[in-house]
Scaffold this motif. Structure first.
Motif, mmCIF file in Angstrom:
data_model
loop_
_atom_site.group_PDB
_atom_site.id
_atom_site.type_symbol
_atom_site.label_atom_id
_atom_site.label_comp_id
_atom_site.label_asym_id
_atom_site.label_seq_id
_atom_site.Cartn_x
_atom_site.Cartn_y
_atom_site.Cartn_z
ATOM 1 N N SER A 173 -5.463 6.449 2.866
ATOM 2 C CA SER A 173 -5.242 7.457 2.049
ATOM 3 C C SER A 173 -6.569 8.386 2.393
ATOM 4 O O SER A 173 -6.244 9.610 2.388
ATOM 5 C CB SER A 173 -5.548 7.134 0.481
ATOM 6 N N TRP A 219 0.721 6.040 -0.293
ATOM 7 C CA TRP A 219 0.715 7.048 0.663
ATOM 8 C C TRP A 219 2.093 8.154 0.300
ATOM 9 O O TRP A 219 1.940 9.219 0.740
ATOM 10 C CB TRP A 219 0.908 6.147 1.926
ATOM 11 N N GLN A 233 -4.829 0.325 1.806
ATOM 12 C CA GLN A 233 -4.452 1.567 0.940
ATOM 13 C C GLN A 233 -5.631 2.736 0.975
ATOM 14 O O GLN A 233 -5.301 3.821 1.269
ATOM 15 C CB GLN A 233 -4.128 1.155 -0.334
ATOM 16 N N SER A 270 0.689 -1.373 -0.098
ATOM 17 C CA SER A 270 -0.064 0.106 -0.100
ATOM 18 C C SER A 270 0.738 1.330 0.085
ATOM 19 O O SER A 270 0.400 2.302 -0.399
ATOM 20 C CB SER A 270 -0.935 0.024 1.335
#
Length: 355
Positions: free
Chosen positions: A316, A208, A312, A204
């Protein structure tokens, strides 16, 4: 003639979840003579000896099924009771304090045999087997979560939360090359690490990084892919001795949900994505996590249902909403009881005085 200092036996062994609260209580008893009860080859052998005499007993956890090792475990358990009883006699111990786990059993039974008070602290929402079976033989059963009392209906309990390490009591410097205005994600799997969580985080992470986040990743000692991700915004290490500083700096934590982790997140007001360890006894980490989630301070995912895509997107979303993270942090902090170690130390002192 000056009276001798109170003498206390602390029984805490194994993981940071048992040891760190016990150390925090010990630090609140500086005028007492403390002996420590532990087992070989566990964390206490490195954390305790510099400050307190460590006494090793051969107790092990009981297995669910009978095996060739069962007789050895039973023999070790009986031996541990008598070794602990002898220790109490030789050092004129006034009281026993334990944070649970299998080492608590011989400590509580030896205290009972010697007719001295015993205090057990249960940090998890769902009490462990030793707490369930032996808490009735303790003078005080202290709880990390108020709701745990429903699982101990025949026992008088007191809610004190879970003590944190002394470093959490003051702001800690953080010697990492991270800009002051950067958003920081702290990833931690507890004292043992969490390889499955690590994999999800590494998958992920690029999204980021694109949002400007820094990741401080405590991988544990057993991750074969610990060095596989390289990025200027990524800092990886097996563990850290400055959890207080990391949590104080983090804008968001991705974490397991052991009782110690939950308490530290509340103490520092750190919002969290929680992934309970799925193999914890009686799924107690899920119950621990629910406390923060119900307060609006965390979101909880079952490991079996969590994918890198889900993680993710959730993280986010938080990174795009600093106001939401701030609100979650305030809600976490509202759950914190900041003087848990002092409360427990006071309970132990009072029992010694009254005994």
């Amino acid at each position: 003639m000056a009276s001798s200092p109170p003498r206390i036996l602390i029984a805490a062994s194994g993981t940071g979840g048992h040891l760190f609260p016990a150390i925090a209580v010990a630090q609140q008893l500086p005028d007492c003579k403390i002996e420590w009860l532990g087992t070989a080859n566990r964390m206490e052998t490195s954390l305790v000896p510099d400050d307190y005499p460590l006494n090793i007993i051969p107790v092990e956890g009981f297995q669910q099924k009978l095996s060739p090792k069962t007789l050895k475990i039973i023999t070790g358990f009986i031996t541990s009771i008598f070794k602990t009883q002898k220790l109490i006699k030789e050092h004129n111990i006034d009281a026993v304090f334990t944070t649970g786990g299998y080492i608590a059993a011989p400590a509580i039974l030896a205290a009972r045999l010697q007719k001295i008070p015993a205090v057990i602290h249960e940090s998890n929402y769902i009490p462990g087997k030793v707490t369930k079976f032996l808490s009735r033989w303790c003078d005080v059963v202290a709880l990390g979560f108020a709701g745990t009392s429903q699982y101990l209906p025949q026992t008088e309990t007191v809610h004190v939360s879970t003590p944190v390490r002394s470093q959490f009591l003051a702001p800690q410097a953080l010697d990492l090359n991270i800009p002051d205005d950067a958003i920081v994600i702290l990833v931690t799997g507890g004292s043992q690490g969490a390889v499955s969580v690590n994999r999800l985080v590494r998958e992920s992470a690029p999204a980021w990084f694109d949002l400007g986040a820094y990741i401080v990743h405590l991988t544990g000692e057993n991750d074969p892919d610990a060095d596989s991700l390289k990025h200027p915004n990524y800092i990886s290490m097996p563990f850290s001795n400055n959890m207080a500083g990391l949590l104080q700096r983090a804008n968001l934590a991705i974490s397991r949900s052991g009782a110690g982790a939950i308490t530290e997140l509340a103490f520092t007001g750190t919002p969290a994505v929680l992934i309970p360890y799925p193999y914890a006894a009686e799924d107690h980490q899920s119950y621990n996590a629910k406390e923060l989630a119900d307060a609006g301070a965390a979101v909880v995912f079952k490991q079996s249902e969590l994918t890198a895509a889900i993680l993710q997107e959730q993280v986010s979303e938080y990174l795009r909403s600093p106001e939401l993270l701030q609100e979650m942090g305030h809600k976490a902090k509202n759950l914190a009881i900041t003087n848990s170690a002092e409360r427990l130390a006071k309970i132990v002192r009072k029992l010694i005085t009254n005994n």
